[in-house]
Design a protein around this motif. Sequence first.
Motif, PDB file in Angstrom:
ATOM      1  N   PHE A 101       0.823  -1.204   0.000  1.00  0.00           N
ATOM      2  CA  PHE A 101       0.000   0.000   0.000  1.00  0.00           C
ATOM      3  C   PHE A 101       0.859   1.257   0.000  1.00  0.00           C
ATOM      4  O   PHE A 101       0.574   2.219  -0.717  1.00  0.00           O
ATOM      5  N   SER A 102       1.935   1.262   0.809  1.00  0.00           N
ATOM      6  CA  SER A 102       2.761   2.452   0.908  1.00  0.00           C
ATOM      7  C   SER A 102       3.402   2.792  -0.439  1.00  0.00           C
ATOM      8  O   SER A 102       3.391   3.953  -0.870  1.00  0.00           O
ATOM      9  N   ILE A 103       3.958   1.792  -1.102  1.00  0.00           N
ATOM     10  CA  ILE A 103       4.605   2.047  -2.392  1.00  0.00           C
ATOM     11  C   ILE A 103       3.578   2.423  -3.452  1.00  0.00           C
ATOM     12  O   ILE A 103       3.771   3.374  -4.229  1.00  0.00           O
ATOM     13  N   PHE A 104       2.453   1.697  -3.485  1.00  0.00           N
ATOM     14  CA  PHE A 104       1.438   2.039  -4.471  1.00  0.00           C
ATOM     15  C   PHE A 104       0.879   3.433  -4.223  1.00  0.00           C
ATOM     16  O   PHE A 104       0.665   4.210  -5.163  1.00  0.00           O
ATOM     17  N   HIS A 105       0.636   3.787  -2.958  1.00  0.00           N
ATOM     18  CA  HIS A 105       0.114   5.110  -2.633  1.00  0.00           C
ATOM     19  C   HIS A 105       1.106   6.207  -3.046  1.00  0.00           C
ATOM     20  O   HIS A 105       0.704   7.256  -3.575  1.00  0.00           O
ATOM     21  N   GLY A 106       2.396   5.931  -2.843  1.00  0.00           N
ATOM     22  CA  GLY A 106       3.416   6.879  -3.265  1.00  0.00           C
ATOM     23  C   GLY A 106       3.446   7.049  -4.772  1.00  0.00           C
ATOM     24  O   GLY A 106       3.647   8.165  -5.281  1.00  0.00           O
ATOM     25  N   ARG A 107       3.246   5.938  -5.498  1.00  0.00           N
ATOM     26  CA  ARG A 107       3.190   6.016  -6.963  1.00  0.00           C
ATOM     27  C   ARG A 107       1.933   6.753  -7.421  1.00  0.00           C
ATOM     28  O   ARG A 107       1.963   7.594  -8.308  1.00  0.00           O
ATOM     29  N   TRP A 108       0.831   6.404  -6.784  1.00  0.00           N
ATOM     30  CA  TRP A 108      -0.468   6.954  -7.187  1.00  0.00           C
ATOM     31  C   TRP A 108      -0.487   8.471  -7.025  1.00  0.00           C
ATOM     32  O   TRP A 108      -1.024   9.200  -7.864  1.00  0.00           O
ATOM     33  N   ASN A 109       0.121   8.934  -5.919  1.00  0.00           N
ATOM     34  CA  ASN A 109       0.131  10.366  -5.628  1.00  0.00           C
ATOM     35  C   ASN A 109       1.452  11.035  -6.012  1.00  0.00           C
ATOM     36  O   ASN A 109       1.658  12.215  -5.721  1.00  0.00           O
ATOM     37  N   GLU A 110       2.333  10.249  -6.631  1.00  0.00           N
ATOM     38  CA  GLU A 110       3.577  10.743  -7.233  1.00  0.00           C
ATOM     39  C   GLU A 110       4.566  11.366  -6.242  1.00  0.00           C
ATOM     40  O   GLU A 110       5.445  12.107  -6.642  1.00  0.00           O
ATOM     41  N   TYR A 111       4.434  11.070  -4.945  1.00  0.00           N
ATOM     42  CA  TYR A 111       5.446  11.577  -4.024  1.00  0.00           C
ATOM     43  C   TYR A 111       6.598  10.605  -3.833  1.00  0.00           C
ATOM     44  O   TYR A 111       7.584  10.920  -3.159  1.00  0.00           O
ATOM     45  N   ILE A 112       6.485   9.415  -4.442  1.00  0.00           N
ATOM     46  CA  ILE A 112       7.614   8.479  -4.351  1.00  0.00           C
ATOM     47  C   ILE A 112       8.804   8.992  -5.162  1.00  0.00           C
ATOM     48  O   ILE A 112       9.945   8.567  -4.951  1.00  0.00           O
ATOM     49  N   HIS A 113       8.552   9.943  -6.081  1.00  0.00           N
ATOM     50  CA  HIS A 113       9.651  10.499  -6.867  1.00  0.00           C
ATOM     51  C   HIS A 113      10.660  11.226  -5.981  1.00  0.00           C
ATOM     52  O   HIS A 113      11.840  11.314  -6.319  1.00  0.00           O
ATOM     53  N   GLU A 114      10.182  11.754  -4.859  1.00  0.00           N
ATOM     54  CA  GLU A 114      11.113  12.413  -3.940  1.00  0.00           C
ATOM     55  C   GLU A 114      12.121  11.407  -3.397  1.00  0.00           C
ATOM     56  O   GLU A 114      13.301  11.721  -3.194  1.00  0.00           O
ATOM     57  N   THR A 115      11.640  10.182  -3.138  1.00  0.00           N
ATOM     58  CA  THR A 115      12.545   9.124  -2.665  1.00  0.00           C
ATOM     59  C   THR A 115      13.509   8.706  -3.764  1.00  0.00           C
ATOM     60  O   THR A 115      14.715   8.543  -3.537  1.00  0.00           O
ATOM     61  N   LEU A 116      12.977   8.562  -4.982  1.00  0.00           N
ATOM     62  CA  LEU A 116      13.805   8.083  -6.095  1.00  0.00           C
ATOM     63  C   LEU A 116      14.897   9.077  -6.478  1.00  0.00           C
ATOM     64  O   LEU A 116      15.955   8.670  -6.959  1.00  0.00           O
ATOM     65  N   VAL A 173      15.450  -9.301  -5.940  1.00  0.00           N
ATOM     66  CA  VAL A 173      14.545  -8.925  -7.039  1.00  0.00           C
ATOM     67  C   VAL A 173      13.953  -7.539  -6.795  1.00  0.00           C
ATOM     68  O   VAL A 173      13.825  -6.729  -7.725  1.00  0.00           O
ATOM     69  N   ASP A 174      13.607  -7.243  -5.546  1.00  0.00           N
ATOM     70  CA  ASP A 174      13.080  -5.910  -5.211  1.00  0.00           C
ATOM     71  C   ASP A 174      14.076  -4.813  -5.598  1.00  0.00           C
ATOM     72  O   ASP A 174      13.712  -3.807  -6.206  1.00  0.00           O
ATOM     73  N   VAL A 175      15.338  -5.010  -5.207  1.00  0.00           N
ATOM     74  CA  VAL A 175      16.363  -4.010  -5.531  1.00  0.00           C
ATOM     75  C   VAL A 175      16.520  -3.883  -7.044  1.00  0.00           C
ATOM     76  O   VAL A 175      16.633  -2.773  -7.592  1.00  0.00           O
ATOM     77  N   TYR A 176      16.489  -5.026  -7.743  1.00  0.00           N
ATOM     78  CA  TYR A 176      16.597  -5.006  -9.209  1.00  0.00           C
ATOM     79  C   TYR A 176      15.444  -4.214  -9.833  1.00  0.00           C
ATOM     80  O   TYR A 176      15.644  -3.409 -10.753  1.00  0.00           O
ATOM     81  N   LEU A 177      14.223  -4.429  -9.333  1.00  0.00           N
ATOM     82  CA  LEU A 177      13.060  -3.725  -9.877  1.00  0.00           C
ATOM     83  C   LEU A 177      13.161  -2.223  -9.616  1.00  0.00           C
ATOM     84  O   LEU A 177      12.812  -1.415 -10.477  1.00  0.00           O
ATOM     85  N   PHE A 178      13.628  -1.851  -8.442  1.00  0.00           N
ATOM     86  CA  PHE A 178      13.824  -0.428  -8.156  1.00  0.00           C
ATOM     87  C   PHE A 178      14.870   0.161  -9.092  1.00  0.00           C
ATOM     88  O   PHE A 178      14.718   1.265  -9.612  1.00  0.00           O
ATOM     89  N   ARG A 179      15.955  -0.578  -9.286  1.00  0.00           N
ATOM     90  CA  ARG A 179      17.024  -0.080 -10.153  1.00  0.00           C
ATOM     91  C   ARG A 179      16.528   0.083 -11.591  1.00  0.00           C
ATOM     92  O   ARG A 179      16.903   1.030 -12.293  1.00  0.00           O
ATOM     93  N   ARG A 180      15.677  -0.863 -12.023  1.00  0.00           N
ATOM     94  CA  ARG A 180      15.112  -0.770 -13.376  1.00  0.00           C
ATOM     95  C   ARG A 180      14.040   0.297 -13.491  1.00  0.00           C
ATOM     96  O   ARG A 180      13.651   0.697 -14.597  1.00  0.00           O
ATOM     97  N   GLY A 181      13.500   0.721 -12.363  1.00  0.00           N
ATOM     98  CA  GLY A 181      12.406   1.688 -12.389  1.00  0.00           C
ATOM     99  C   GLY A 181      11.073   1.054 -12.723  1.00  0.00           C
ATOM    100  O   GLY A 181      10.131   1.739 -13.143  1.00  0.00           O
ATOM    101  N   TYR A 182      10.969  -0.272 -12.495  1.00  0.00           N
ATOM    102  CA  TYR A 182       9.738  -0.986 -12.818  1.00  0.00           C
ATOM    103  C   TYR A 182       8.569  -0.417 -12.017  1.00  0.00           C
ATOM    104  O   TYR A 182       8.599  -0.385 -10.785  1.00  0.00           O
ATOM    105  N   GLY A 183       7.554   0.026 -12.715  1.00  0.00           N
ATOM    106  CA  GLY A 183       6.371   0.591 -12.060  1.00  0.00           C
ATOM    107  C   GLY A 183       6.595   1.980 -11.487  1.00  0.00           C
ATOM    108  O   GLY A 183       5.659   2.575 -10.953  1.00  0.00           O
ATOM    109  N   LEU A 184       7.817   2.476 -11.595  1.00  0.00           N
ATOM    110  CA  LEU A 184       8.144   3.763 -10.976  1.00  0.00           C
ATOM    111  C   LEU A 184       8.313   4.875 -11.995  1.00  0.00           C
ATOM    112  O   LEU A 184       8.137   6.050 -11.681  1.00  0.00           O
ATOM    113  N   THR A 185       8.679   4.486 -13.204  1.00  0.00           N
ATOM    114  CA  THR A 185       8.863   5.484 -14.253  1.00  0.00           C
ATOM    115  C   THR A 185       8.002   5.121 -15.436  1.00  0.00           C
ATOM    116  O   THR A 185       7.702   3.944 -15.673  1.00  0.00           O
ATOM    117  N   ASP A 186       7.561   6.102 -16.190  1.00  0.00           N
ATOM    118  CA  ASP A 186       6.707   5.861 -17.364  1.00  0.00           C
ATOM    119  C   ASP A 186       7.501   5.205 -18.478  1.00  0.00           C
ATOM    120  O   ASP A 186       8.696   5.383 -18.585  1.00  0.00           O
TER     121      ASP A 186
END
Length: 255
Positions: free
Chosen positions: A80-95, A242-255
């Motif tokens: 929920f936390s990650i999806f909520h951050g994506r949905w409201n686009e404040y996860i970009h501050e973390t990235l 796998v989580d770290v790999y997905l973050f590094r790839r930007g999976y679900g985090l970048t358009d």
Amino acid sequence: MSVLSAGFKTLTEREILRFVRRPRNTFVPPLITNVLYFAVFGVILGGRIDQQGGVPYIQFILPGLVVLGAIGNAFENASFSIFHGRWNEYIHETLTSPMAYWEMVAAYVIASAARGVVIGVMITVIGLFFTDVSFAAVGYVVAFMLVITVLFAGFGVMGGLWAEDFDHLTVLNQFIIRPLVFFGGVFYSLSELPGVWREVSLLNPMVYMVNGVRYGFLGSADLRPETALVVLTGLTIVVLAVDVYLFRRGYGLTD
């Protein structure tokens, strides 16, 4: 000099405060749910069921309920936390922060695992109001609780990255995780199953989690805990990688 960055500490603290500051949403639902579980399955129905594993039925189901609550909350918190951050686009501050990707994943996982452990402790305390609770091998309880909450927090990170809307989060929790848990031996012993179904159950990873925690509480279970702990630890390492790999790839985090 600390090896942990200020960003990691800040993100971890923010994620912990996020659920601590919302006790009605975080702690009350599992409290009510498990009171009902203990009352209905443990007292009302359990009083008419013969002993399981040499102990009263309510003591038999307690470890499974602890697992059910702990992993469900660990998964839900991270997803929920990650999806909520994506949905409201404040996860970009973390990235865009100077944190390493592994630190981002670790912050979400640690906070979510902490929530799972707290819920597990809460359920154990609730059980004290209904039956005697003892620890035959407390080290196994601690080890399994840490591994399975971290594992499901890691799965929650994947779920939060994969989900495209709130319905996807519901699908993951209600239609995949909970059925696996309920068929993982929470309410019954594997010895109650016919041969073929017992063998099929061994393919369900929840069986090893429930029996591992049950061994820690009762000192006996359908399966030996040592192998399960090693396998679950290995699976947890893979999931976090796998989580770290997905973050590094930007999976679900970048358009």
